[in-house]
Design a protein around this motif. Structure first.
Motif, PDB file in Angstrom:
ATOM      1  N   GLY A 219     -10.772  23.539 -24.843  1.00 49.38           N
ATOM      2  CA  GLY A 219     -11.881  22.825 -24.215  1.00 49.38           C
ATOM      3  C   GLY A 219     -11.447  21.616 -23.428  1.00 49.38           C
ATOM      4  O   GLY A 219     -12.261  21.001 -22.729  1.00 49.38           O
ATOM      5  N   ALA A 220     -10.166  21.261 -23.505  1.00 54.29           N
ATOM      6  CA  ALA A 220      -9.675  20.092 -22.764  1.00 54.29           C
ATOM      7  C   ALA A 220      -9.924  20.234 -21.274  1.00 54.29           C
ATOM      8  O   ALA A 220     -10.174  19.248 -20.573  1.00 54.29           O
ATOM      9  CB  ALA A 220      -8.182  19.899 -23.035  1.00 54.29           C
ATOM     10  N   THR A 221      -9.877  21.466 -20.771  1.00 58.19           N
ATOM     11  CA  THR A 221     -10.078  21.719 -19.340  1.00 58.19           C
ATOM     12  C   THR A 221     -11.539  21.985 -19.009  1.00 58.19           C
ATOM     13  O   THR A 221     -12.069  21.470 -18.028  1.00 58.19           O
ATOM     14  CB  THR A 221      -9.240  22.931 -18.890  1.00 58.19           C
ATOM     15  N   THR A 222     -12.184  22.805 -19.821  1.00 54.58           N
ATOM     16  CA  THR A 222     -13.531  23.286 -19.487  1.00 54.58           C
ATOM     17  C   THR A 222     -14.644  22.573 -20.244  1.00 54.58           C
ATOM     18  O   THR A 222     -15.819  22.851 -20.009  1.00 54.58           O
ATOM     19  CB  THR A 222     -13.618  24.794 -19.802  1.00 54.58           C
ATOM     20  N   HIS A 223     -14.274  21.679 -21.173  1.00 55.02           N
ATOM     21  CA  HIS A 223     -15.244  20.932 -21.990  1.00 55.02           C
ATOM     22  C   HIS A 223     -16.111  21.862 -22.832  1.00 55.02           C
ATOM     23  O   HIS A 223     -17.271  21.562 -23.127  1.00 55.02           O
ATOM     24  CB  HIS A 223     -16.117  20.034 -21.096  1.00 55.02           C
ATOM     25  N   GLU A 224     -15.538  23.003 -23.211  1.00 54.40           N
ATOM     26  CA  GLU A 224     -16.179  23.905 -24.153  1.00 54.40           C
ATOM     27  C   GLU A 224     -15.576  23.672 -25.542  1.00 54.40           C
ATOM     28  O   GLU A 224     -14.641  22.889 -25.693  1.00 54.40           O
ATOM     29  CB  GLU A 224     -15.970  25.354 -23.700  1.00 54.40           C
ATOM     30  N   LYS A 225     -16.102  24.345 -26.551  1.00 51.93           N
ATOM     31  CA  LYS A 225     -15.613  24.152 -27.911  1.00 51.93           C
ATOM     32  C   LYS A 225     -14.969  25.429 -28.434  1.00 51.93           C
ATOM     33  O   LYS A 225     -15.409  26.538 -28.124  1.00 51.93           O
ATOM     34  CB  LYS A 225     -16.771  23.747 -28.839  1.00 51.93           C
ATOM     35  N   PHE A 226     -13.935  25.234 -29.274  1.00 51.01           N
ATOM     36  CA  PHE A 226     -13.222  26.378 -29.815  1.00 51.01           C
ATOM     37  C   PHE A 226     -14.145  27.249 -30.659  1.00 51.01           C
ATOM     38  O   PHE A 226     -14.088  28.483 -30.585  1.00 51.01           O
ATOM     39  CB  PHE A 226     -12.021  25.912 -30.651  1.00 51.01           C
ATOM     40  N   ILE A 227     -15.011  26.644 -31.444  1.00 52.87           N
ATOM     41  CA  ILE A 227     -15.902  27.446 -32.283  1.00 52.87           C
ATOM     42  C   ILE A 227     -16.843  28.297 -31.437  1.00 52.87           C
ATOM     43  O   ILE A 227     -17.213  29.412 -31.827  1.00 52.87           O
ATOM     44  CB  ILE A 227     -16.699  26.559 -33.283  1.00 52.87           C
ATOM     45  N   ASP A 228     -17.197  27.807 -30.256  1.00 52.98           N
ATOM     46  CA  ASP A 228     -18.050  28.608 -29.363  1.00 52.98           C
ATOM     47  C   ASP A 228     -17.271  29.797 -28.795  1.00 52.98           C
ATOM     48  O   ASP A 228     -17.842  30.875 -28.592  1.00 52.98           O
ATOM     49  CB  ASP A 228     -18.593  27.738 -28.233  1.00 52.98           C
ATOM     50  N   LEU A 229     -15.974  29.604 -28.560  1.00 48.92           N
ATOM     51  CA  LEU A 229     -15.133  30.732 -28.155  1.00 48.92           C
ATOM     52  C   LEU A 229     -15.077  31.762 -29.277  1.00 48.92           C
ATOM     53  O   LEU A 229     -15.216  32.970 -29.030  1.00 48.92           O
ATOM     54  CB  LEU A 229     -13.721  30.236 -27.828  1.00 48.92           C
ATOM     55  N   VAL A 230     -14.880  31.308 -30.502  1.00 51.81           N
ATOM     56  CA  VAL A 230     -14.832  32.199 -31.659  1.00 51.81           C
ATOM     57  C   VAL A 230     -16.120  33.008 -31.776  1.00 51.81           C
ATOM     58  O   VAL A 230     -16.099  34.232 -31.985  1.00 51.81           O
ATOM     59  CB  VAL A 230     -14.568  31.383 -32.943  1.00 51.81           C
TER      60      VAL A 230
END
Length: 450
Positions: A219-230
């Motif tokens: 998320g450092a680049t896209t400001h998303e969260k890892f748990i949301d990727l999961v």
């Protein structure tokens, strides 16, 4: 448009050192070359192209890289030799001077492997003289210069796919050169990763391992969260299993543990770097947690997933690790309900802050400490396996040579062996229920029956 006609019918040999991320990237390079008409060289066949993806996590890793490069050059006379990866980035001048090396690609340049390979290939053919030296392509070793992200989702030689979800690291632990080799943390979008996982599913993939340098920093680049990727990946029904290759304890959120315990496809399998079980040493390392936080994560995982496999990275003999601090580490690990320790000795890395720490551990003490921890690891792993003897488990089998035993892994990463008498080719990449039996001959797996 790059003209790749010159590569039609050529053969390539690959060698990967280091982490799962490197294996993922090499597999992607191989797939790209295959699309250009390059086939993988068979065993014993001289390759036209050799690609070596290197590691530089320790001085021993550097030594192994040099050995592999020399061996590949020797075993593949007149081959076009490409060296990339962390060692190529950090020691590019040294690598470029190794006889037989034609192309050195740094962390940015490997994203454009085909372009640079084509250019260098043409230059070499024009010169027709390897003594003119290698084409040396790299940036100076500054993390701000390393900004590219090379997508990668490839199967390689095994059943599992490796999906690269993140690259680089912004942590700067005192002993580590990874930020200099791979740059700051960066990642693609969740949408692009979902698309790659869906493609793997269409290709018949059953299991995907999420790889990266510091995955929890997604998320450092896209400001998303890892748990949301999961959560997004968990919705791809064609994929039966996901594994998280490694995640820092301070980035392993309690909510992520909770989600994985109830998820459809994320396996009860974690790999968590500890590095030291002494708080004093953790401070010297500039790690971002203490032993209390680490113990909390292990306790929570085991509460939610009692049969979870937990692997732990431990570094021994780092500067500042006095005998007393090592004993603290040993006792802490002894009391943890973990499955396996990945033990490696500290290695001096030029340019790291650790070199300013005065207390130096002797090589002999490093070996003795490593031996003790490896013995502890073996005890824990054997006990974990033994608890599952007699149980039923779902196994994803991997292809085996004809007449040989097949192997695979349970959901919680127990290695399973199916005898050659029972093994069938059609079991490859199939999820099958088995009964777990006793240990195999060298205690590396549990034997199984249907």
């Amino acid at each position: 448009m790059i003209d790749t006609s010159a590569f039609q019918g050529k053969t390539a040999a690959y060698y990967t050192l280091g982490c799962k991320l490197n294996f993922s990237e090499t597999s992607t390079f191989g797939r790209i070359l295959q699309e250009m008409g390059v086939r993988t060289a068979e065993q014993g066949e001289h390759a036209d192209i050799c690609l070596i993806n290197t590691c530089s996590v320790t001085e021993m890793a550097n030594h192994k890289c040099r050995q592999v490069i020399h061996r590949m050059v020797r075993e593949n006379p007149d081959a076009f030799v490409v060296v990339t990866g962390c060692y190529a980035q950090l020691e590019s001048e040294k690598v470029s001077k190794i006889e037989g090396v034609d192309l050195v690609l740094g962390s940015n340049e490997k994203a454009n492997l085909i372009q640079f390979l084509s250019e260098a290939w043409n230059i070499r053919n024009e010169n027709n003289d390897k003594e003119k030296g290698s084409l040396h392509l790299h940036h100076s070793v500054k993390t701000k210069d390393i900004t590219s992200f090379t997508p990668s989702c490839s199967r390689g030689n095994r059943t599992r796919y490796f999906l690269k979800v993140q690259d680089g690291c912004s942590y700067f632990c005192t002993y580590c050169t990874i930020p200099f080799a791979r740059g700051f943390s960066r990642n693609p979008s969740i949408a692009s990763l979902v698309a790659q996982a869906e493609e793997a599913s269409r290709e018949g993939g059953k299991e995907i391992v999420l790889t990266g340098v510091n995955i929890g920093d997604f998320g450092a680049t896209t400001h998303e969260k890892f748990i949301d990727l999961v959560k997004a990946l968990d919705n791809i029904e064609g994929i039966s299993r996901y594994r998280i290759s490694s995640i820092e304890p301070d980035l392993l959120d309690d909510s992520l543990i909770e989600y994985c315990s109830k998820s459809r496809a994320f396996m009860p399998h974690f790999h968590i770097p500890l590095q030291s079980g002494s708080n004093a040493v953790l401070k010297l390392m500039h790690r971002r947690y203490d032993t209390d936080l680490f113990a909390h994560k292990i306790k929570l995982i085991k509460e939610k997933m009692p049969d979870a496999f937990i692997g732990v990275d431990v570094m021994v003999g780092t500067r500042g690790e006095t005998p007393e601090y090592f004993e603290e580490c040993y006792e802490f690990l002894k009391g943890l309900d973990v499955t396996q320790l990945h033990v490696f000795p500290y290695s001096e890395r030029p340019g790291t802050a650790a070199l300013k720490i005065p207390y130096i551990v002797s090589e002999n003490d490093k070996k003795l400490r490593s031996k003790r921890l490896l013995e502890l690891s073996e005890e824990k792993t054997q006990a974990f396996y033994a608890r599952h003897i007699g149980k039923q488990a779902e196994v994803l089998f991997e292809k085996a040579p004809k007449g040989k035993a097949m192997h695979g892994f349970t959901k919680n990463y127990i290695r399973v062996e199916l005898s050659a008498a029972l093994a069938k080719e059609e079991y490859d990449n199939r999820l099958m229920m088995v009964t777990l039996g006793d240990f195999n001959h060298n205690k590396t797996a549990l034997k199984c029956t249907f």
